[in-house]
Design a protein around this motif. Structure first.
Motif, mmCIF file in Angstrom:
data_model
loop_
_atom_site.group_PDB
_atom_site.id
_atom_site.type_symbol
_atom_site.label_atom_id
_atom_site.label_comp_id
_atom_site.label_asym_id
_atom_site.label_seq_id
_atom_site.Cartn_x
_atom_site.Cartn_y
_atom_site.Cartn_z
ATOM 1 N N PHE A 352 -63.309 -75.872 43.137
ATOM 2 C CA PHE A 352 -63.541 -74.853 44.268
ATOM 3 C C PHE A 352 -62.211 -73.679 43.879
ATOM 4 O O PHE A 352 -61.204 -74.152 43.140
ATOM 5 C CB PHE A 352 -63.459 -75.214 45.562
ATOM 6 C CG PHE A 352 -62.034 -76.026 46.125
ATOM 7 C CD1 PHE A 352 -61.004 -75.136 46.268
ATOM 8 C CD2 PHE A 352 -61.931 -77.027 45.768
ATOM 9 C CE1 PHE A 352 -59.775 -75.674 46.811
ATOM 10 C CE2 PHE A 352 -60.622 -77.962 46.152
ATOM 11 C CZ PHE A 352 -59.438 -77.003 46.512
ATOM 12 N N LEU A 353 -62.471 -72.516 44.291
ATOM 13 C CA LEU A 353 -61.118 -71.618 44.175
ATOM 14 C C LEU A 353 -61.292 -70.811 45.440
ATOM 15 O O LEU A 353 -62.210 -70.182 45.973
ATOM 16 C CB LEU A 353 -61.551 -70.512 43.069
ATOM 17 C CG LEU A 353 -60.607 -69.402 43.069
ATOM 18 C CD1 LEU A 353 -59.122 -69.883 42.658
ATOM 19 C CD2 LEU A 353 -60.970 -68.293 41.887
ATOM 20 N N SER A 354 -60.240 -70.687 46.194
ATOM 21 C CA SER A 354 -60.160 -70.185 47.410
ATOM 22 C C SER A 354 -59.160 -69.031 47.254
ATOM 23 O O SER A 354 -57.850 -69.161 46.699
ATOM 24 C CB SER A 354 -59.613 -71.238 48.454
ATOM 25 O OG SER A 354 -60.515 -72.169 48.834
ATOM 26 N N VAL A 355 -59.196 -67.650 48.139
ATOM 27 C CA VAL A 355 -58.512 -66.696 48.148
ATOM 28 C C VAL A 355 -58.197 -66.408 49.568
ATOM 29 O O VAL A 355 -59.327 -66.081 50.079
ATOM 30 C CB VAL A 355 -58.900 -65.219 47.349
ATOM 31 C CG1 VAL A 355 -58.085 -64.328 47.456
ATOM 32 C CG2 VAL A 355 -59.225 -65.847 45.928
ATOM 33 N N GLU A 397 -73.251 -67.091 41.615
ATOM 34 C CA GLU A 397 -74.669 -67.610 41.796
ATOM 35 C C GLU A 397 -75.374 -67.720 40.416
ATOM 36 O O GLU A 397 -75.945 -68.638 40.240
ATOM 37 C CB GLU A 397 -75.596 -66.751 42.578
ATOM 38 C CG GLU A 397 -74.893 -66.839 44.263
ATOM 39 C CD GLU A 397 -76.032 -66.099 45.258
ATOM 40 O OE1 GLU A 397 -76.776 -64.928 44.473
ATOM 41 O OE2 GLU A 397 -75.883 -66.154 46.467
ATOM 42 N N ASN A 398 -74.931 -66.867 39.513
ATOM 43 C CA ASN A 398 -75.334 -66.962 37.988
ATOM 44 C C ASN A 398 -74.905 -68.193 37.484
ATOM 45 O O ASN A 398 -75.514 -68.734 36.461
ATOM 46 C CB ASN A 398 -74.685 -65.729 37.512
ATOM 47 C CG ASN A 398 -75.783 -64.477 37.663
ATOM 48 O OD1 ASN A 398 -76.689 -64.550 38.167
ATOM 49 N ND2 ASN A 398 -75.054 -63.273 37.100
ATOM 50 N N ILE A 403 -70.831 -69.076 47.414
ATOM 51 C CA ILE A 403 -69.560 -68.669 47.957
ATOM 52 C C ILE A 403 -69.621 -68.399 49.603
ATOM 53 O O ILE A 403 -70.508 -68.228 49.995
ATOM 54 C CB ILE A 403 -69.186 -67.199 47.446
ATOM 55 C CG1 ILE A 403 -67.913 -66.573 48.091
ATOM 56 C CG2 ILE A 403 -70.313 -66.088 47.754
ATOM 57 C CD1 ILE A 403 -67.683 -65.120 47.298
ATOM 58 N N THR A 404 -68.522 -68.767 50.312
ATOM 59 C CA THR A 404 -68.534 -68.862 51.669
ATOM 60 C C THR A 404 -67.370 -67.868 52.137
ATOM 61 O O THR A 404 -66.320 -67.970 51.389
ATOM 62 C CB THR A 404 -68.351 -70.247 52.222
ATOM 63 O OG1 THR A 404 -67.471 -70.897 51.874
ATOM 64 C CG2 THR A 404 -69.972 -70.869 51.859
ATOM 65 N N ARG A 418 -67.146 -72.068 44.758
ATOM 66 C CA ARG A 418 -67.687 -73.528 44.598
ATOM 67 C C ARG A 418 -68.479 -73.309 43.183
ATOM 68 O O ARG A 418 -69.543 -72.733 43.410
ATOM 69 C CB ARG A 418 -68.353 -74.432 45.589
ATOM 70 C CG ARG A 418 -67.446 -74.427 46.871
ATOM 71 C CD ARG A 418 -68.266 -75.060 47.725
ATOM 72 N NE ARG A 418 -67.417 -75.473 48.968
ATOM 73 C CZ ARG A 418 -67.241 -74.390 49.986
ATOM 74 N NH1 ARG A 418 -67.984 -73.263 49.802
ATOM 75 N NH2 ARG A 418 -66.524 -74.891 51.191
ATOM 76 N N PHE A 419 -68.157 -74.028 42.034
ATOM 77 C CA PHE A 419 -68.619 -74.050 40.790
ATOM 78 C C PHE A 419 -68.926 -75.385 40.265
ATOM 79 O O PHE A 419 -68.027 -76.357 40.699
ATOM 80 C CB PHE A 419 -67.805 -73.442 39.633
ATOM 81 C CG PHE A 419 -67.576 -71.870 39.818
ATOM 82 C CD1 PHE A 419 -68.271 -71.052 39.424
ATOM 83 C CD2 PHE A 419 -66.390 -71.816 40.711
ATOM 84 C CE1 PHE A 419 -67.983 -69.736 39.453
ATOM 85 C CE2 PHE A 419 -66.229 -70.205 40.670
ATOM 86 C CZ PHE A 419 -66.852 -69.508 40.406
#
Length: 427
Positions: A352-355, A397-398, A403-404, A418-419
């Motif tokens: 995950f990556l959060s900003v 999505e690709n 993404i939330t 999230r990947f």
């Protein structure tokens, strides 16, 4: 011995009747008894021979034949005894008795050896009991066969019903398949038309944005010339010129965003999945938005995982960070210094990556889907075209991710990407 056989039927002895003194009652008794015994003995072999002939299932038929020959020989001895009363053929009588003796001994031996087998032959009572048991078994078998016949008829009826049902279902399924094939062909045709329309639309957008650049550039140049030629314009003219500058800038941004979206949707080249280092990508993005960061006096904080990588293409990683950071700085809260924190890590089976920012926040009630749509904006007072978040969502999505967004109005917003964890592959 030759002389014995030559005289075998000669009567050179005294007849046996002399021994009876030819008394009528004695002669009659002996001759009558021998006659009856002879007749009985002669009748028994024929009955035995007849029985053996009719009963083809007999396993020891020779016993009956030998026993019949023995009884026949015994009857012959009594015949000779009757004849010797008047004719003394004692030599023939003796020979018949020797033959009878041989037959009797042979019969006794055969009977003795065959006795175990003869004893094993079932008695009439045993045969009757066995017959009754056989009749019971036959009746039971007939009952079972009747039950099997009934079950077989029921099974055949069910098979016919099931066959008819399957045939009907198959007919319906064939019709449904035919309908689906028609629908699939229609869908394929619609998809081709949609793809063609999308290509035409993309080409139109690209051409339109390209063709608009020159007149907008000319308008911008004319406005600058107009500013230089005008001497001490009044306040109203300055406001009009300012609005004109903003409009030209807005058109430029729209053209730029249209071009970016068109390029993004038309990119078809194969990208190699990389393990992109977030620190390196972030430094490149910070260079491109350094002026914005400095102008807003913003603080960027990072809390990346140990490896600090994302399993995506480097160009896409830069696009994600660029759009999320510019979005966070654009929607800042005027009363406080902008603060943006970037966090990454592992969780379950994804990265995950959060900003997170401390900006004005978003009212998500009924707006979460609208937030990621193309050219949709929730804050009209902030300059923008609604393209950045659309591009970010499409990129995520690709790669099979999601993404939330979580936000509190007046406090800030957090976007979490999230990947899935995958090996380095071509996509």
């Amino acid at each position: 011995m030759n002389e014995f056989f030559k005289k075998i039927v000669e009567s050179d002895f005294m007849p046996h009747g002399h021994c009876y003194f030819w008394k009528t009652e004695i002669v009659a008794m002996n001759v009558g008894g021998d006659s009856l015994i002879m007749l009985a003995y002669y009748s028994i072999p024929f009955m035995l021979f007849y029985f053996a002939k009719k009963r083809q299932d007999l396993t020891h038929k020779y016993v009956f034949l030998l026993f019949g020959a023995f009884i026949l020989a015994c009857g012959t001895t009594h015949l000779i005894d009757m004849i010797t009363v008047w004719v003394p053929i004692y030599r023939l009588g003796g020979l018949v008795k020797v033959v009878t003796a041989i037959l009797s001994v042979g019969t006794a031996i055969v009977l003795w050896r065959s006795l175990p087998v003869l004893l094993s032959i079932p008695s009439q009572a045993q045969l009757t009991a066995a017959n009754k048991q056989l009749q019971v078994e036959i009746a039971e078998r007939e009952r079972v066969q009747e039950a099997l016949r009934v079950v077989n008829e029921e099974l055949e009826m069910r098979v016919r019903e099931r066959t008819e049902e399957l045939y009907s279902t198959n007919q319906k399924l064939e019709k449904e398949i035919a309908v689906r094939m028609v629908a699939e062909k229609t869908l394929q045709r619609k998809n081709r038309e949609l793809e063609r329309s999308n290509r035409d639309l993309d080409n139109f957008v690209y051409c339109a944005s390209h063709d608009l650049k020159a007149p907008i550039f000319n308008i911008e140049g004319l406005v600058n010339v107009l500013k230089e030629e005008m001497v001490a314009p009044d306040e109203n003219i300055n406001q009009l010129l300012t609005h004109l500058d903003k409009s030209v800038a807005q058109i430029n941004r729209t053209i730029h965003d249209l071009t970016a979206v068109s390029i993004f949707q038309n990119e078809s080249e194969t990208h190699l999945l990389e393990q992109v280092n977030l620190h390196e990508v972030l430094q490149e993005v910070k260079v491109s938005i350094a002026a914005t960061i400095e102008r807003n006096n913003a603080v960027l904080d990072t809390d990346f995982m140990a490896q600090a990588t994302l399993p995506i293409n480097r160009k896409d990683a830069k696009s994600i960070l660029y759009n999320l950071l510019t979005n966070a700085l654009k929607y800042k809260e005027p009363s406080r210094k902008p603060y943006v924190k970037l966090t990454s890590g592992f969780k379950e089976n994804y990265i995950f990556l959060s900003v997170t920012d401390n900006g004005i926040g978003i009212d998500l009630r009924g707006n979460e889907e609208k937030l990621f749509k193309l050219f949709k904006r929730l804050h009209d007072h902030v300059e923008g075209s609604g393209v950045g978040l659309f591009i970010v969502k499409r990129i995520v999505e690709n790669y099979g991710g999601s993404i939330t967004v979580a936000s509190v109005v007046g406090e800030g917003t957090t976007f979490t990407l999230r990947f899935p964890i995958v090996d380095t592959i071509d996509i």
